[in-house]
Design a protein around this motif. Structure first.
Motif, PDB file in Angstrom:
ATOM      1  N   ARG A  49       2.046   1.662  -3.534  1.00  0.00           N
ATOM      2  CA  ARG A  49       0.972   2.156  -4.406  1.00  0.00           C
ATOM      3  C   ARG A  49       0.749   3.652  -4.199  1.00  0.00           C
ATOM      4  NH1 ARG A  49      -3.660   3.994  -4.622  1.00  0.00           N
ATOM      5  NH2 ARG A  49      -3.984   3.911  -2.379  1.00  0.00           N
ATOM      6  N   GLN A  50       0.783   4.090  -2.959  1.00  0.00           N
ATOM      7  CA  GLN A  50       0.635   5.520  -2.675  1.00  0.00           C
ATOM      8  C   GLN A  50       1.802   6.320  -3.234  1.00  0.00           C
ATOM      9  OE1 GLN A  50      -0.007   5.949   1.562  1.00  0.00           O
ATOM     10  NE2 GLN A  50      -1.947   4.838   1.483  1.00  0.00           N
ATOM     11  N   GLU A 105       0.827  -1.207   0.000  1.00  0.00           N
ATOM     12  CA  GLU A 105       0.000   0.000   0.000  1.00  0.00           C
ATOM     13  C   GLU A 105       0.866   1.263   0.000  1.00  0.00           C
ATOM     14  OE1 GLU A 105      -3.104   2.697  -0.102  1.00  0.00           O
ATOM     15  OE2 GLU A 105      -2.908   0.637  -0.789  1.00  0.00           O
TER      16      GLU A 105
END
Length: 178
Positions: free
Chosen positions: A90-91, A87
């Motif tokens: 992805r950010q 995550e």
């Protein structure tokens, strides 16, 4: 997918240097303009993920939507911490999802593979893969290719290191692994 992709190891690890980040964004712009799509990174590549996100954002803000095939890796010894690392990656990229996530150098692959396959089944990821470099762990790599439902492999392959032509490439062809 085009045969040539854009890797980010070392070259995109430029930190917060605005001029260097702008230069990387220009490389990405030219890469996409020439028909490139695959951009590859990893959490182990320093600031590369953030720099890719910066470049993609700059291109999108300029009205030049990047046709990126976003390929990244999970590279952490704890399977429980894998989703958090994914995550964060992805950010950093600022993409809605990755096209391809690979288990980097097979680190804790038994723990990460179920996570990636579940993400794929839930539509949070298009493809799952594994990587190895410098001819390491090819026997284990082949066993995973033969027994697990992976979509991609990333290996060392160049004019000096062609070992993968003997067994890895034929197995990938047989199993329809990219």
């Amino acid at each position: 997918l085009p045969v040539v992709g854009l890797g980010s190891w070392i070259t995109f690890n430029v930190g917060n240097d605005r001029v260097a980040r702008d230069n990387c964004a220009e490389v990405m712009r030219n890469f996409f303009a020439a028909g490139g799509r695959v951009v590859d990174s990893s959490p182990m590549y320093g600031s590369s993920q953030e720099v890719i996100g910066y470049g993609l954002g700059k291109l999108n803000n300029a009205g030049q939507a990047a046709p990126v095939f976003a390929a990244d890796k999970v590279w952490i010894s704890s399977g429980a911490r894998g989703p958090g690392q994914i995550e964060t990656s992805r950010q950093n990229w600022n993409v809605p999802r990755f096209d391809l996530l690979q288990i980097h150098n097979l680190l804790a692959w038994q723990e990460h593979l179920p996570t990636l396959l579940a993400m794929k089944a839930a539509g949070q990821l298009r493809y799952v893969g594994i990587t190895t470099s410098e001819g390491r762990r090819h026997r284990e790599f082949e066993q995973i290719m033969a027994s697990q439902p992976i979509d991609f492999v990333q290996v060392t392959y160049n004019v000096l290191d062609r070992e993968v032509e003997q067994r890895i490439f034929p197995l990938a062809r047989e199993r329809r692994i990219g």
